[in-house]
Enzyme design. Structure first.
Site, short mmCIF file in Angstrom:
data_model
loop_
_atom_site.label_atom_id
_atom_site.label_comp_id
_atom_site.label_asym_id
_atom_site.label_seq_id
_atom_site.Cartn_x
_atom_site.Cartn_y
_atom_site.Cartn_z
N CYS A 1 0.28 62.22 72.55
CA CYS A 1 1.27 62.93 71.75
C CYS A 1 2.20 61.93 71.07
O CYS A 1 2.71 61.01 71.70
CB CYS A 1 2.12 63.91 72.55
SG CYS A 1 1.17 65.26 73.25
N ARG B 1 -2.08 58.42 68.86
CA ARG B 1 -1.53 58.90 70.15
C ARG B 1 -2.08 60.28 70.53
O ARG B 1 -1.84 60.75 71.64
CB ARG B 1 -0.01 58.98 70.07
CG ARG B 1 0.65 57.65 69.77
CD ARG B 1 2.16 57.81 69.79
NE ARG B 1 2.61 58.13 71.13
CZ ARG B 1 3.01 57.24 72.03
NH1 ARG B 1 3.02 55.96 71.72
NH2 ARG B 1 3.40 57.62 73.23
N TRP C 1 -1.94 65.59 71.96
CA TRP C 1 -3.08 65.38 72.85
C TRP C 1 -2.89 66.43 73.94
O TRP C 1 -1.94 66.37 74.72
CB TRP C 1 -3.05 63.97 73.45
CG TRP C 1 -4.25 63.64 74.28
CD1 TRP C 1 -5.44 63.13 73.83
CD2 TRP C 1 -4.38 63.78 75.70
NE1 TRP C 1 -6.30 62.96 74.89
CE2 TRP C 1 -5.68 63.35 76.05
CE3 TRP C 1 -3.54 64.23 76.72
CZ2 TRP C 1 -6.14 63.35 77.36
CZ3 TRP C 1 -4.00 64.24 78.02
CH2 TRP C 1 -5.30 63.79 78.32
N ASN D 1 6.53 65.12 74.36
CA ASN D 1 5.42 64.29 74.87
C ASN D 1 5.65 64.15 76.36
O ASN D 1 6.68 63.63 76.78
CB ASN D 1 5.45 62.92 74.17
CG ASN D 1 4.51 61.92 74.82
OD1 ASN D 1 3.52 62.31 75.43
ND2 ASN D 1 4.82 60.64 74.67
N GLY D 2 4.70 64.62 77.17
CA GLY D 2 4.85 64.54 78.63
C GLY D 2 4.40 65.84 79.26
O GLY D 2 3.70 66.65 78.62
N GLU E 1 -16.74 46.51 80.75
CA GLU E 1 -16.01 46.73 79.50
C GLU E 1 -16.97 47.09 78.36
O GLU E 1 -16.68 47.97 77.55
CB GLU E 1 -15.18 45.47 79.18
CG GLU E 1 -14.45 45.49 77.85
CD GLU E 1 -13.42 46.61 77.70
OE1 GLU E 1 -13.12 47.32 78.67
OE2 GLU E 1 -12.95 46.79 76.56
N LYS F 1 -16.75 50.56 76.24
CA LYS F 1 -16.62 50.62 74.78
C LYS F 1 -17.67 51.55 74.19
O LYS F 1 -17.38 52.37 73.33
CB LYS F 1 -16.77 49.23 74.13
CG LYS F 1 -15.64 48.27 74.30
CD LYS F 1 -14.38 48.60 73.55
CE LYS F 1 -13.47 49.49 74.33
NZ LYS F 1 -12.49 48.92 75.19
N GLU G 1 -16.87 55.24 75.04
CA GLU G 1 -15.67 55.75 74.38
C GLU G 1 -15.91 56.16 72.94
O GLU G 1 -15.44 57.20 72.51
CB GLU G 1 -14.57 54.68 74.36
CG GLU G 1 -13.83 54.54 75.65
CD GLU G 1 -12.64 53.60 75.51
OE1 GLU G 1 -12.84 52.44 75.12
OE2 GLU G 1 -11.51 54.02 75.77
N HIS H 1 -30.37 47.86 94.05
CA HIS H 1 -29.93 48.75 95.12
C HIS H 1 -29.77 50.19 94.64
O HIS H 1 -29.13 50.99 95.30
CB HIS H 1 -28.62 48.25 95.72
CG HIS H 1 -28.76 46.88 96.33
ND1 HIS H 1 -29.45 46.66 97.50
CD2 HIS H 1 -28.33 45.67 95.91
CE1 HIS H 1 -29.41 45.36 97.78
NE2 HIS H 1 -28.74 44.74 96.82
N LYS I 1 -4.51 56.88 72.56
CA LYS I 1 -4.29 55.45 72.74
C LYS I 1 -3.47 55.14 73.98
O LYS I 1 -3.76 54.22 74.71
CB LYS I 1 -3.60 54.90 71.49
CG LYS I 1 -3.37 53.41 71.50
CD LYS I 1 -4.66 52.68 71.34
CE LYS I 1 -4.52 51.18 71.46
NZ LYS I 1 -5.80 50.54 71.80
O1 M6R Z 1 -2.13 50.70 77.36
P1 M6R Z 1 -2.91 50.36 78.60
O2 M6R Z 1 -3.53 49.03 78.54
O3 M6R Z 1 -2.11 50.54 79.84
O4 M6R Z 1 -4.07 51.44 78.62
C1 M6R Z 1 -4.97 51.51 79.68
C2 M6R Z 1 -6.16 52.36 79.32
O5 M6R Z 1 -5.76 53.67 79.05
C3 M6R Z 1 -6.91 51.81 78.12
O6 M6R Z 1 -7.32 50.50 78.32
C4 M6R Z 1 -8.15 52.68 77.80
O7 M6R Z 1 -9.10 52.53 78.80
C5 M6R Z 1 -8.70 52.32 76.43
N1 M6R Z 1 -9.09 53.51 75.74
C6 M6R Z 1 -9.85 51.40 76.48
O8 M6R Z 1 -10.48 51.20 75.27
#
Ligand code: M6R
Length: 610
Positions: free
Chosen positions: A2, A27, A74, A100-101, A483, A487, A490, A506, A605
C-alpha cells in the site's frame, strides 16, 4: 505494501496525488483511489486495478482542489474491488482516510459500531477506522482529537492520512509500524509512504516516528505523539534524484536495476575499502567496534532475498573472520523466543528498511538486550532508525518488485563486514590485501557478465514452456540457487526450487526427467568436482543442464546443454557474479511469458504487514 499520499498546497491536488501513486505503485497495485475537496464537499474516486485505470476516470480539468489524499492498495482484508479500494469514509461522508497496515482489533470495533447503528460498505479494516473516527468526531467536533482518540484505541499497524470537509484546510497523518514521510515544500506539504512520491517537489522531509502524528495546514505543520505530547523533528534531505526513480530508456525497472549493478557495487565500497591496508573503514559501525571485536556469535536475520544475502554472509563471515554465524528468518525469529547471549551481535538486512517481520525481529532482539545493527538500503527507513548502528548499502532506489541490485549490494557490504571483522581477528595483511584487490576488480567483472545477456535470452526462449526448474549449488553458491529460483518464481510464475546440489539425491532427483531443466552453479572452487558429479547424475536421468561456470572451464561445456560463463574470481565473490545471469534468466523468461516484470501478481515491494 500500500502506498499512501496526501497533499496540501497551491498545486492541483489530483495531479500531485496521481503522480505520487504512479511513483509508489510498486508498493501495491490491486486498486487505487483518491479523495479531494471540491466546493466544500469530499469527492472520492476509486477503481480496482492499476493506477492507470484510476487515471482514466479522474478528470483533472474539472478538479480545482489543492488538498487531497490517494492510495494504491495491496489487499489484506477484502478482495481487490472498487468497494474495498481506499479512500474509505465515515458514515457522514465528510471524513475520508487512506491507510497502510492492519487494524487488528477491527472486528471487535465493527461489532461495537454496528450495535451503535453505524453501517459499513466494504470488508476492510480501514473502513472501520474511518467510521470510528467519524463516530468520535460527532462527540468532540474536532478532527485532530477524534483521530487521536481513535488511534489510542486501535491495535495493529497504520500509516494513515485523514481528510475532512469539516476542516477543509487540514491533513492529519499518523503512523505506527508503517512508514510515513512528510515532504516540506514552499507553502506545500506532501505526506507519503515513501520519498519517491515527494522528491519531484522537494528534497526536505521529516520522517514520522511510531505513535507520532503530523497536523498539516497550509501554513505549516506540527508533530505530536498520539498521546498529545509535542515532538520536535529534524528536517532531513532526500539523497536520491528524480532520474534514479525513472526507467531511463530501459523497458523495465528490473532490467535497469540489473544493469546498474557495476555502479551500485562500486558505490557500496566507496570510501570504505582501504586497499593498501587490506582493510575496511565502516563509519556506521565505529560506535560498536569493541562489541563486534568481542562478539561470540553473530545472528543475521532478514526475509526473502535479503535472507538469501544473509546466508551468503554467514559463509563469508565464518570463512574470513572465523566468527560463528546463525541465519534466521525474521518472520520466525520473533515467535520462537530466541536465546540471545550478552556477547551476541544481531545484524538485520533489509532493502526497504520497512519489512514488518524484520522490524519486529529488531524490536525482539533489542528487547532481549542484544546489540542490533542494520544493513539497509532506504535511508531514514524504520529499520535504519531503530537499530543501534548500521551500514547503508547505497544501491539507490530499487523500484522493480523483484530485488536485484539490492541483493548484490547487500552481499558486497557483508563482504566488507567479513573483511573488517577478519582484520580485527586473525586475517593477515596479505590476505586482506588480496581480498581488497579482488573487490576493486569486481565491478568490471560484473560488467562483463552483463555482456552475456543475448545468450541468456536465447536460453530463456528455449525453456519458457518448462513447468518446473531446479536450481542447485553448493557452499556459498547454495544461497545463489535459492535466489535464482525465487527470482524465476516471482516474475515468471514458473515453479522453481533451490537446493544444495548434494541434497538432490536425497529426494528431488525423483523429479528429474527429460522435461526438467536444472540450473547448476558450478564455478571452479574446492567442491567443483563434487558438483560435476551431481551434474552427471542429472545427465544420466536425461535432465537438461544449464550451468553457470567459470571462464576457461572447457570440461563443463562437454556435459552441460548450455553454459553461461562468469569471470574467474576468489570463491567469496562468486555469489555476486553467479547471481547476475540468474537475474537475467528470470527476466527474459518472464518477458517470453509476457508477465508483468516490475509488478508481479500478488507481490508488493515492501511487506509492511506481518
Ligand atoms: O525490503 P526487504 O529486503 O526487507 O524485503 C524482504 C523481502 O520481502 C524481499 O526480498 C522479497 O523477497 C523480494 N520480492 C525479493 O525479490
Amino acid at each position: 505494501m500500500c502506498g499512501i499520499v496526501g497533499y496540501i498546497g497551491k498545486r492541483k491536488a489530483s495531479e500531485v496525488l496521481l503522480n505520487g501513486l504512479n511513483r509508489m505503485e510498486y508498493r501495491g497495485y490491486d486498486s487505487a483511489g483518491i479523495s479531494v475537496i471540491e466546493d466544500s464537499k469530499l469527492i472520492t474516486m476509486k477503481k480496482k486495478g492499476k493506477v492507470s485505470l484510476l487515471e482514466s476516470i479522474v478528470d483533472h480539468k474539472s478538479l480545482t482542489s489543492t488538498i487531497g489524499i490517494a492510495h494504491t492498495r495491496w489487499a489484506t482484508h477484502g478482495y481487490p474491488n472498487d468497494v474495498n479500494a481506499h479512500p474509505h469514509s465515515d458514515n457522514s461522508g465528510n471524513i475520508s482516510i487512506i491507510h497502510n497496515g492492519i487494524i487488528e482489533n477491527y472486528y471487535a470495533l465493527k461489532i461495537k459500531l454496528t450495535e451503535e447503528g453505524y453501517t459499513f460498505k466494504s470488508e476492510t479494516d480501514t473502513e472501520v477506522l474511518a467510521v470510528f473516527i467519524g463516530a468520535l468526531y460527532e462527540q468532540v467536533n474536532d478532527l485532530e482529537r477524534a483521530v487521536r482518540m481513535a488511534l489510542s484505541e486501535v491495535s495493529g499497524t497504520f500509516g494513515i492520512v485523514v481528510l475532512s470537509s469539516h476542516e477543509p484546510d487540514k491533513l492529519i497523518a499518523a503512523r505506527r509500524g508503517s512508514p510515513l514521510v512528510v515532504g516540506i515544500g514552499k507553502s506545500e506539504y506532501i505526506a507519503a509512504s515513501d520519498a519517491t512520491a515527494i522528491v519531484q517537489y522537494t528534497n526536505s522531509v521529516v520522517y514520522l516516528s511510531d505513535n507520532e502524528m503530523a497536523i498539516i495546514t497550509r501554513d505549516g505543520f506540527t508533530t505530536k505523539t498520539i498521546s498529545n505530547r509535542k515532538t520536535i523533528k529534524a528536517i532531513q534531505e532526500i539523497k536520491f534524484s528524480i532520474d534514479q526513480i525513472e526507467k531511463s530508456g530501459f523497458e523495465h525497472f528490473m532490467l535497469k536495476e540489473i544493469y546498474e549493478q557495476p555502479h551500485t557495487i562500486r558505490d557500496s565500497f566507496r570510501g570504505r575499502l582501504l586497499s593498501e591496508k587490506g582493510n575496511v573503514k565502516l563509519g556506521g559501525l565505529s560506535s560498536v567496534k569493541d562489541k563486534l571485536r568481542s562478539a561470540g556469535r553473530i545472528i543475521i536475520t532478514a526475509c526473502g532475498t535479503s535472507w538469501h544475502a544473509a546466508l551468503v554472509g554467514e559463509y563469508l563471515i565464518e570463512q574470513i573472520a572465523q566468527v560463528p554465524v546463525e541465519v534466521e528468518y525474521a518472520s520466525e525469529f520473533r515467535y520462537r523466543n530466541p536465546i540471545l547471549n550478552p556477547d551476541d551481535v544481531v545484524f538485520v538486512i533489509s532493502q526497504s528498511g520497512e519489512t514488518a517481520d524484520t522490524l519486529a525481529a529488531v524490536q525482539e532482539a533489542k528487547r532481549k538486550g542484544a546489540t542490533v545493527l542494520g544493513i539497509v538500503n532506504v535511508v531514514g527507513s524504520s529499520i535504519a532508525r531503530e537499530t543501534d548502528a548500521g551500514i547503508y548499502i547505497h544501491a539507490g532506489p530499487e523500484i522493480g518488485v523483484a530485488s536485484t541490485k539490492a541483493f548484490t549490494a547487500q552481499i558486497s557490504v557483508l563482504m566488507l563486514i567479513a573483511l573488517y571483522l577478519g582484520r580485527m581477528k586473525n586475517l593477515s595483511l596479505a590476505d586482506g590485501r588480496k581480498i581488497a584487490a579482488e573487490l576493486n576488480e569486481l565491478p568490471a567483472k560484473v560488467e562483463s557478465v552483463l555482456q552475456n545477456a543475448e545468450g541468456i535470452k536465447s536460453i530463456a526462449k528455449e525453456y519458457s514452456t518448462a513447468k518446473n526448474f531446479l536450481y542447485l549449488g553448493r557452499g556459498n553458491n547454495f544461497p545463489v540457487a535459492l535466489e535464482g529460483a525465487l527470482k524465476l518464481k516471482e516474475i515468471s510464475y514458473i515453479h522453481a526450487e533451490g537446493y544444495p546440489a548434494a541434497e538432490m539425491k536425497h529426494g528431488p532427483i525423483a523429479l528429474i526427467d527429460e522435461n526438467m531443466p536444472v540450473v547448476f552453479i558450478a564455478t571452479k572452487d574446492d567442491i567443483y568436482d563434487k558438483v560435476i558429479s551431481n551434474i552427471e547424475e542429472v545427465k544420466a536421468r536425461k535432465g537438461k543442464i544449464i550451468a553457470i561456470a567459470t571462464e576457461g572451464d572447457s570440461r563443463i561445456g562437454r556435459i552441460a546443454d548450455h553454459v553461461i560463463y562468469i569471470p574467474d574470481s576468489i570463491s567469496f565473490l562468486t555469489p555476486i557474479l553467479a547471481s547476475i545471469p540468474l537475474q537475467l534468466l528470470a527476466y527474459y523468461m518472464a518477458l517470453e511469458l509476457e508477465c508483468n516484470v516490475d509488478q508481479p501478481r500478488n507481490l508488493a515491494k515492501s511487506v509492511t504487514v506481518e
